[in-house]
Design an enzyme around this catalytic site. Structure first.
Site, mmCIF file in Angstrom:
data_model
loop_
_atom_site.group_PDB
_atom_site.id
_atom_site.type_symbol
_atom_site.label_atom_id
_atom_site.label_comp_id
_atom_site.label_asym_id
_atom_site.label_seq_id
_atom_site.Cartn_x
_atom_site.Cartn_y
_atom_site.Cartn_z
ATOM 1 N N GLY A 15 0.811 -1.216 0.000
ATOM 2 C CA GLY A 15 0.000 0.000 0.000
ATOM 3 C C GLY A 15 0.841 1.260 0.000
ATOM 4 O O GLY A 15 0.673 2.147 -0.849
ATOM 5 N N LEU A 16 1.758 1.329 0.952
ATOM 6 C CA LEU A 16 2.599 2.522 1.065
ATOM 7 C C LEU A 16 3.599 2.587 -0.098
ATOM 8 O O LEU A 16 3.888 3.667 -0.629
ATOM 9 C CB LEU A 16 3.327 2.449 2.421
ATOM 10 C CG LEU A 16 3.938 3.669 3.018
ATOM 11 C CD1 LEU A 16 3.065 4.886 2.874
ATOM 12 C CD2 LEU A 16 4.225 3.409 4.504
ATOM 13 N N ASP A 49 12.626 -12.305 -2.083
ATOM 14 C CA ASP A 49 12.332 -12.305 -0.646
ATOM 15 C C ASP A 49 13.494 -11.657 0.111
ATOM 16 O O ASP A 49 14.657 -11.790 -0.314
ATOM 17 C CB ASP A 49 12.156 -13.769 -0.200
ATOM 18 C CG ASP A 49 11.437 -13.876 1.127
ATOM 19 O OD1 ASP A 49 12.008 -13.433 2.152
ATOM 20 O OD2 ASP A 49 10.311 -14.398 1.139
ATOM 21 N N LEU A 50 13.185 -11.007 1.210
ATOM 22 C CA LEU A 50 14.241 -10.432 2.063
ATOM 23 C C LEU A 50 15.153 -11.526 2.619
ATOM 24 O O LEU A 50 16.227 -11.232 3.138
ATOM 25 C CB LEU A 50 13.629 -9.646 3.229
ATOM 26 C CG LEU A 50 12.928 -8.324 2.884
ATOM 27 C CD1 LEU A 50 12.125 -7.830 4.096
ATOM 28 C CD2 LEU A 50 13.934 -7.260 2.448
ATOM 29 N N GLY A 71 8.033 -5.967 4.463
ATOM 30 C CA GLY A 71 7.902 -6.753 5.681
ATOM 31 C C GLY A 71 6.441 -6.996 5.978
ATOM 32 O O GLY A 71 5.550 -6.502 5.272
ATOM 33 N N ASN A 110 4.184 3.118 14.952
ATOM 34 C CA ASN A 110 3.636 3.502 16.265
ATOM 35 C C ASN A 110 3.534 2.282 17.188
ATOM 36 O O ASN A 110 3.530 2.417 18.408
ATOM 37 C CB ASN A 110 2.279 4.201 16.091
ATOM 38 C CG ASN A 110 1.169 3.274 15.607
ATOM 39 O OD1 ASN A 110 0.525 2.604 16.399
ATOM 40 N ND2 ASN A 110 0.941 3.229 14.306
ATOM 41 N N HIS A 111 3.486 1.063 16.594
ATOM 42 C CA HIS A 111 3.313 -0.130 17.425
ATOM 43 C C HIS A 111 4.592 -0.536 18.162
ATOM 44 O O HIS A 111 4.542 -1.424 19.019
ATOM 45 C CB HIS A 111 2.720 -1.258 16.589
ATOM 46 C CG HIS A 111 1.366 -0.880 16.068
ATOM 47 N ND1 HIS A 111 0.259 -0.757 16.878
ATOM 48 C CD2 HIS A 111 0.965 -0.480 14.823
ATOM 49 C CE1 HIS A 111 -0.781 -0.344 16.159
ATOM 50 N NE2 HIS A 111 -0.379 -0.162 14.909
ATOM 51 N N TYR A 143 4.705 -7.923 16.033
ATOM 52 C CA TYR A 143 4.952 -6.952 14.955
ATOM 53 C C TYR A 143 5.655 -5.704 15.503
ATOM 54 O O TYR A 143 6.690 -5.275 14.981
ATOM 55 C CB TYR A 143 3.611 -6.598 14.287
ATOM 56 C CG TYR A 143 3.662 -5.377 13.414
ATOM 57 C CD1 TYR A 143 4.418 -5.386 12.241
ATOM 58 C CD2 TYR A 143 2.971 -4.202 13.751
ATOM 59 C CE1 TYR A 143 4.481 -4.250 11.441
ATOM 60 C CE2 TYR A 143 3.025 -3.090 12.956
ATOM 61 C CZ TYR A 143 3.781 -3.107 11.798
ATOM 62 O OH TYR A 143 3.856 -1.990 11.010
ATOM 63 N N SER A 172 -0.481 6.279 10.728
ATOM 64 C CA SER A 172 -1.384 5.577 9.818
ATOM 65 C C SER A 172 -1.322 6.299 8.485
ATOM 66 O O SER A 172 -1.915 7.376 8.341
ATOM 67 C CB SER A 172 -2.817 5.614 10.339
ATOM 68 O OG SER A 172 -2.893 5.112 11.653
#
Ligand code: NAI
Ligand code: 15L
Length: 274
Positions: A15-16, A49-50, A71, A110-111, A143, A172
């Protein structure tokens, strides 16, 4: 630091990543794309893949900087988080170190501090009531723990190897805020591009941690370390407030999902679907 021209964008299919693919070229970047999933309409994107250390070495070779978005972006079983976010981020830093890439901008969250109490009080909050960037980390999920690890990894690679990082604790970042909580944490995509650009171009960042949001009227955290990089947010979630509050109600401080920065991640985290 002169403006980096060639930028490796990991997580380019997400998305980002999709938002930044459309916004960052206007800042003069040539993007090299990387994701485990194919990137639509981008046949030159690296699909890897990472976990693939050789692919990462090739991907970072010759770039001026990396914007590391790849990720797992939600909660998942620890083994999956370990592979993608913890080992994957380590693999990226090792590749960057070996290839002499001078700077990484790391998508923290933020998490990483999700169990921090959401500030209470009249809006807008007093500057002294905002959550400082030096607040102790309090991850709300595996996470969030992986983002905490990423920030420490970044510090180690700065102290030991001189590889610079800006860790952006993104709130967000979506086209519009979709919850009352997001009114405080929203990072408009345009401000996201401004913040990433500032993080990529500011002088002598060492390892700097910043919060990533727009200049929201209902801001919960202190943007001063981001502003010190040259970030000047232009957006505010307030025009969305009346409709969201009418539909969802005001925040209720007796509800743990409202009284913590990490929102519903503290008790009902959304689970990564893959
Ligand atoms: P997303 O889930 O839409 O995109 C993540 C991308 O990473 C996906 O395209 C996925 O295929 C790729 N990926 C996952 N595992 C991989 C692996 N092992 N190797 C290579 N690629 C892999 O997430 P979104 O929203 O675009 O977030 C991007 C980054 O920003 C993530 O690191 C997320 O944790 C972080 N972030 C995002 C926030 C937001 O509001 N969107 C808030 C806070 C942090
Ligand atoms: C995140 O870290 C997630 O990647 C994103 O999908 C949102 O859930 C965001 O935090 C948030 O807290 O709103």
């Amino acid at each position: 630091m002169p403006a980096p021209r060639t930028l490796l964008l990991t997580g380019a299919a997400g998305g980002l990543g999709t938002l930044m693919r459309s916004l960052l070229p206007a800042y003069g970047y040539t993007l090299r794309l990387f994701d485990v999933r194919p990137v639509e309409d981008e046949p030159d994107a690296i699909t890897a893949d990472l976990a693939d250390k050789e692919a990462l070495r090739e991907a970072v070779r010759g770039v001026d900087a990396v914007l590391h978005l790849a990720g797992i972006s939600l909660e998942a079983p620890f083994e999956k988080i370990l592979k993608a976010n913890i080992e994957g981020t380590y693999n990226l830093y090792e590749a960057a170190r070996h290839e002499g890439v001078p700077r990484i901008v790391f998508a923290s969250s933020n998490h990483a501090v999700g169990y921090t109490a959401a500030p209470q009080g009249a809006v807008p909050l007093d500057p002294g009531a905002l959550i400082p960037v030096g607040t102790p980390r309090r991850p709300d999920t595996f996470y969030g723990l992986s983002k905490s690890f990423g920030e420490d990894l970044a510090q180690l690679y700065w102290d030991r190897h001189g590889l610079e990082t800006v860790s952006v604790r993104i709130g967000s970042c979506f086209p519009e805020p979709t919850s009352v909580r997001m009114l405080s944490l929203w990072l408009s995509p345009a401000d996201g591009a401004r913040l990433f650009h500032a993080s990529l171009t500011a002088e002598e960042v060492g390892h700097t941690v910043v919060y990533g949001s727009s200049a929201n009227t209902r801001l919960w955290w202190d943007l001063s370390s981001a502003r010190a990089l040259g970030y000047e947010p232009r957006d505010d979630s307030e025009p969305y407030a009346a409709e969201l509050i009418a539909a969802q109600g005001e925040m209720d401080s007796a509800n743990p999902a409202h009284s913590h920065l990490g929102g519903h991640f503290v008790n009902d985290p959304p689970i990564w679907p893959y």
